[in-house]
Scaffold this active site. Structure first.
Site, PDB file in Angstrom:
ATOM      1  N   TYR A   1       3.627  24.865 -85.425  1.00  0.00           N
ATOM      2  CA  TYR A   1       4.985  25.307 -85.113  1.00  0.00           C
ATOM      3  C   TYR A   1       5.438  24.602 -83.837  1.00  0.00           C
ATOM      4  O   TYR A   1       5.098  23.454 -83.615  1.00  0.00           O
ATOM      5  CB  TYR A   1       5.073  26.839 -85.043  1.00  0.00           C
ATOM      6  CG  TYR A   1       6.500  27.273 -85.281  1.00  0.00           C
ATOM      7  CD1 TYR A   1       7.114  27.023 -86.511  1.00  0.00           C
ATOM      8  CD2 TYR A   1       7.258  27.855 -84.281  1.00  0.00           C
ATOM      9  CE1 TYR A   1       8.441  27.350 -86.724  1.00  0.00           C
ATOM     10  CE2 TYR A   1       8.580  28.199 -84.498  1.00  0.00           C
ATOM     11  CZ  TYR A   1       9.164  27.931 -85.713  1.00  0.00           C
ATOM     12  OH  TYR A   1      10.484  28.249 -85.917  1.00  0.00           O
TER      13      TYR A   1
ATOM     14  N   ARG B   1      20.808  24.345 -87.719  1.00  0.00           N
ATOM     15  CA  ARG B   1      20.542  24.365 -86.275  1.00  0.00           C
ATOM     16  C   ARG B   1      19.041  24.495 -86.064  1.00  0.00           C
ATOM     17  O   ARG B   1      18.547  25.547 -85.667  1.00  0.00           O
ATOM     18  CB  ARG B   1      21.299  25.521 -85.624  1.00  0.00           C
ATOM     19  CG  ARG B   1      21.492  25.366 -84.132  1.00  0.00           C
ATOM     20  CD  ARG B   1      21.076  26.602 -83.388  1.00  0.00           C
ATOM     21  NE  ARG B   1      19.647  26.838 -83.477  1.00  0.00           N
ATOM     22  CZ  ARG B   1      19.010  27.877 -82.959  1.00  0.00           C
ATOM     23  NH1 ARG B   1      19.676  28.815 -82.325  1.00  0.00           N
ATOM     24  NH2 ARG B   1      17.705  28.021 -83.074  1.00  0.00           N
TER      25      ARG B   1
ATOM     26  N   LYS C   1       6.901  29.211 -89.970  1.00  0.00           N
ATOM     27  CA  LYS C   1       7.010  30.646 -89.692  1.00  0.00           C
ATOM     28  C   LYS C   1       6.115  31.459 -90.631  1.00  0.00           C
ATOM     29  O   LYS C   1       5.482  32.430 -90.215  1.00  0.00           O
ATOM     30  CB  LYS C   1       8.467  31.104 -89.832  1.00  0.00           C
ATOM     31  CG  LYS C   1       9.394  30.598 -88.750  1.00  0.00           C
ATOM     32  CD  LYS C   1       9.298  31.419 -87.483  1.00  0.00           C
ATOM     33  CE  LYS C   1      10.343  31.011 -86.474  1.00  0.00           C
ATOM     34  NZ  LYS C   1      10.339  31.821 -85.256  1.00  0.00           N
TER      35      LYS C   1
ATOM     36  N   GLU D   1      16.696  32.224 -90.332  1.00  0.00           N
ATOM     37  CA  GLU D   1      16.097  31.368 -89.310  1.00  0.00           C
ATOM     38  C   GLU D   1      16.899  30.077 -89.132  1.00  0.00           C
ATOM     39  O   GLU D   1      17.197  29.369 -90.100  1.00  0.00           O
ATOM     40  CB  GLU D   1      14.664  31.019 -89.736  1.00  0.00           C
ATOM     41  CG  GLU D   1      13.811  30.437 -88.653  1.00  0.00           C
ATOM     42  CD  GLU D   1      13.425  31.457 -87.596  1.00  0.00           C
ATOM     43  OE1 GLU D   1      13.441  31.096 -86.392  1.00  0.00           O
ATOM     44  OE2 GLU D   1      13.088  32.596 -87.952  1.00  0.00           O
ATOM     45  N   ASP D   2      17.272  29.779 -87.899  1.00  0.00           N
ATOM     46  CA  ASP D   2      17.885  28.504 -87.523  1.00  0.00           C
ATOM     47  C   ASP D   2      19.174  28.193 -88.274  1.00  0.00           C
ATOM     48  O   ASP D   2      19.414  27.074 -88.719  1.00  0.00           O
ATOM     49  CB  ASP D   2      16.875  27.362 -87.678  1.00  0.00           C
ATOM     50  CG  ASP D   2      15.867  27.339 -86.539  1.00  0.00           C
ATOM     51  OD1 ASP D   2      15.888  28.268 -85.713  1.00  0.00           O
ATOM     52  OD2 ASP D   2      15.055  26.408 -86.461  1.00  0.00           O
TER      53      ASP D   2
ATOM     54  N   ASP E   1      15.915  36.068 -86.727  1.00  0.00           N
ATOM     55  CA  ASP E   1      14.907  35.901 -85.681  1.00  0.00           C
ATOM     56  C   ASP E   1      15.487  35.247 -84.433  1.00  0.00           C
ATOM     57  O   ASP E   1      15.117  35.599 -83.314  1.00  0.00           O
ATOM     58  CB  ASP E   1      13.740  35.066 -86.215  1.00  0.00           C
ATOM     59  CG  ASP E   1      12.597  34.972 -85.221  1.00  0.00           C
ATOM     60  OD1 ASP E   1      12.232  36.011 -84.643  1.00  0.00           O
ATOM     61  OD2 ASP E   1      12.082  33.859 -85.018  1.00  0.00           O
ATOM     62  N   ASP E   2      16.402  34.296 -84.591  1.00  0.00           N
ATOM     63  CA  ASP E   2      16.978  33.616 -83.430  1.00  0.00           C
ATOM     64  C   ASP E   2      17.791  34.569 -82.570  1.00  0.00           C
ATOM     65  O   ASP E   2      17.872  34.400 -81.356  1.00  0.00           O
ATOM     66  CB  ASP E   2      17.862  32.447 -83.891  1.00  0.00           C
ATOM     67  CG  ASP E   2      17.112  31.459 -84.752  1.00  0.00           C
ATOM     68  OD1 ASP E   2      16.157  30.853 -84.249  1.00  0.00           O
ATOM     69  OD2 ASP E   2      17.449  31.317 -85.940  1.00  0.00           O
TER      70      ASP E   2
ATOM     71  N   ASN F   1      13.633  25.207 -77.166  1.00  0.00           N
ATOM     72  CA  ASN F   1      12.559  24.369 -77.653  1.00  0.00           C
ATOM     73  C   ASN F   1      13.129  23.422 -78.697  1.00  0.00           C
ATOM     74  O   ASN F   1      14.236  23.621 -79.174  1.00  0.00           O
ATOM     75  CB  ASN F   1      11.395  25.210 -78.212  1.00  0.00           C
ATOM     76  CG  ASN F   1      11.830  26.230 -79.241  1.00  0.00           C
ATOM     77  OD1 ASN F   1      12.513  25.901 -80.192  1.00  0.00           O
ATOM     78  ND2 ASN F   1      11.426  27.481 -79.045  1.00  0.00           N
TER      79      ASN F   1
END
Length: 536
Positions: free
Chosen positions: A93, A146, A164, A235-236, A258-259, A397
């Protein structure tokens, strides 16, 4: 599980044990002559894996090697990841997954995960039947717009759900066959990708508006039919779509982002733990956030109920949180303020980032910008001038996009900073003292949330689950870790931490009448019974 035989067994990653098959098993399963003579247990196999891994010259080569191992021998992969989580997690990850996503179409080996494109519209339910597993409990889905701080990577973003999922298994013990990575490949705004002859995604401009939402609606509805017990983790996604989808489904579908929510909980946990170092009361803190995207907004929105739980009123809680962006302090004079930021705008006059630190004197500074160097020397030095032990959390990150490095934070603060980051940093020696930067990784939160939702069969994921997860994580930081300035626990304990969070989430589910079934007499044993322990 279906019994396989001979070469077919060796080619099945779930049941393959390779050289660990005993003499008796080799005879029983028709493996004689298909394996070398030596019989080695999983510990000896791990030695070989680690030797080969450490011999690779780059992290991307290590990533490819580990993915190949997962496709050959699932139990060996997960046993090695669990036993060496500190070394291997950065390879499967962040930060390595960022490079892997950029290059995914060029390093593609074997299909992993499930892809949905606009050409599947009207057929998504039937398409899901192609996935071999029928008891899916966890779905991690992205649309690739993203990816970390790297932007729109289209279908290459599949590396994120795959990574993940591997951490759901390793860090919470959820069985691999109950997890499903999904890519909503709705095109990409990245023209260079669309023109790349090796790009494997849907090579058209990204869907937007109602066309986009209706496809996501169909996917979410299809999941409810095919996998009615599944938790959907978004996610993202872009900030715009992240909040739109969360608002669209959170009240009726078992899901979270999650973000937004995972990042908020892990950040809140770090702030709670930092109070044990600074000896300040959480209720007295002033917190400044750089960035107005989904992560920063999510943090602010979770800080509000945390402050209110600490005894503050609504107005006072809002006053403890301020935002800055590239133009400086976010005030009412700012143009185009995002709606969710409006409750947090400052009544002060417009001023620069550094001037805002001087005026507000925040105890905690959080970065969620994806912009390397956003915490420059002037910013860190002013934080250190205002606070004896400034708390600085650089969330962005991969490592190349973090707001500042650990070495910069310690050097510019004369070693007084309490530093944490979203990406890992090695220990830093400054003025003959070694500092141990903590990593505020969402992996401390989301696996435990998922396990708790699964164990309780909660029909929704609610805010209080993230609050109790943050409290539990903060409480798991040992006194020795606090003494060396770390506000997060050693990642080696993440499995135990995830189970502790899962129990807290279960308690919320039953207290809020969200759980399926009756509360077990021994909740801890009930959670423990779900845990996958890789090995043979």
């Amino acid at each position: 599980m279906k019994s396989l035989y001979g070469k077919t067994l060796l080619n099945d990653p779930v049941q393959n044990k390779s050289t660990a098959f005993t003499r008796e098993e080799r005879e029983h399963y028709g493996l004689q002559g298909l394996l070398p003579y030596g019989v080695t247990d999983i510990k000896k196999q791990q030695q070989r894996v680690l030797a080969n891994l450490r011999n690779k010259s780059s992290n991307i080569e290590k990533y490819i090697y580990l993915n190949d191992l997962l496709e050959r021998n699932q139990q060996l992969f997960y046993r090695t990841l669990v036993d060496h989580i500190g070394e291997i997690m950065p390879l499967v990850y962040t930060p390595t997954v960022g490079e892997a996503c950029v290059k995914l179409s060029h390093i593609f080996r074997k299909p992993q995960g499930f892809y949905i494109t606009p050409e599947d519209r009207g057929e998504i339910i039937s398409r899901l039947k192609n996935w071999p597993e029928t008891d899916v409990q966890i779905i991690v889905v992205t649309d690739g717009e993203r990816i970390l701080g790297l932007g729109d990577l289209g279908a290459n973003g599949m590396g994120i759900p795959i990574g993940k999922i591997s951490l759901y298994v390793a860090c919470a013990g959820i069985y691999p066959d109950r997890c499903m990575p999904v890519m909503l490949d709705v095109g990409t705004g990245n023209q260079a990708l669309r023109e790349d002859p090796l790009y494997l995604g849907y090579p058209y401009p990204r869907l937007v508006g109602q066309d986009y939402l209706s496809l996501v609606d169909e996917f979410v509805e299809a999941v409810q039919h095919r996998y009615p017990d599944a938790l959907i983790q978004f996610e993202d996604f872009s900030s715009r779509n992240a909040f739109t989808l969360l608002d669209r489904y959170a009240a009726s579908v078992r899901c979270f982002n999650d973000d937004i929510q995972g990042t908020a909980a892990v950040t809140l946990a770090g702030i709670y733990a930092s109070c044990r170092i600074t000896h300040k009361s959480f209720a007295d803190l002033k917190i400044m956030l750089l960035g107005t995207g989904s992560a920063a907004t999510g943090v602010a929105e979770l800080l509000l109920p945390a402050f209110k739980a600490a005894g503050l009123g609504e107005a006072e809680a809002h006053s403890r949180i301020s935002f800055v962006d590239r133009r400086g302090l976010v005030t009412a004079a700012h143009e185009l303020i995002k709606p969710r930021i409006c409750p947090f705008v400052s009544e002060r006059e417009a001023m620069s980032f550094v001037d805002a630190i001087t005026a507000i004197q925040p105890d905690v500074l959080i970065g969620a910008t994806g912009t390397a160097g956003a915490f420059n020397e002037a910013v860190i030095r002013e934080m250190a001038r205002c606070q004896e032990r400034p708390v600085i959390i650089a969330l962005s990150n991969p490592t190349s996009h973090t707001e500042c490095t650990a070495e910069q934070a310690y050097r510019w603060s004369e070693g007084r900073v309490i530093f944490a980051s979203g990406s890992p940093f090695a220990p830093v020696t400054f003025n003959k003292r070694t500092h141990y930067p903590a990593q505020g990784n969402n992996v401390y939160i989301y696996p435990g949330i998922g396990l708790g939702v699964m164990a309780s069969r909660a029909r929704l994921v609610v805010e209080r689950m993230f609050l109790v997860a943050a409290e539990e994580l903060a409480n798991r930081v040992l006194s020795g870790e606090i003494e060396r300035g770390s506000i997060y626990p050693d990642i080696a304990r993440v499995r135990d931490i995830s189970q502790g969070i899962a129990i807290k989430v279960c308690q919320v589910a039953w207290q809020d009448s969200l759980a399926g079934g009756n509360l077990p007499e021994d909740l801890e044993a009930n959670v423990q019974a779900l845990i996958y322990e890789p090995g043979y």
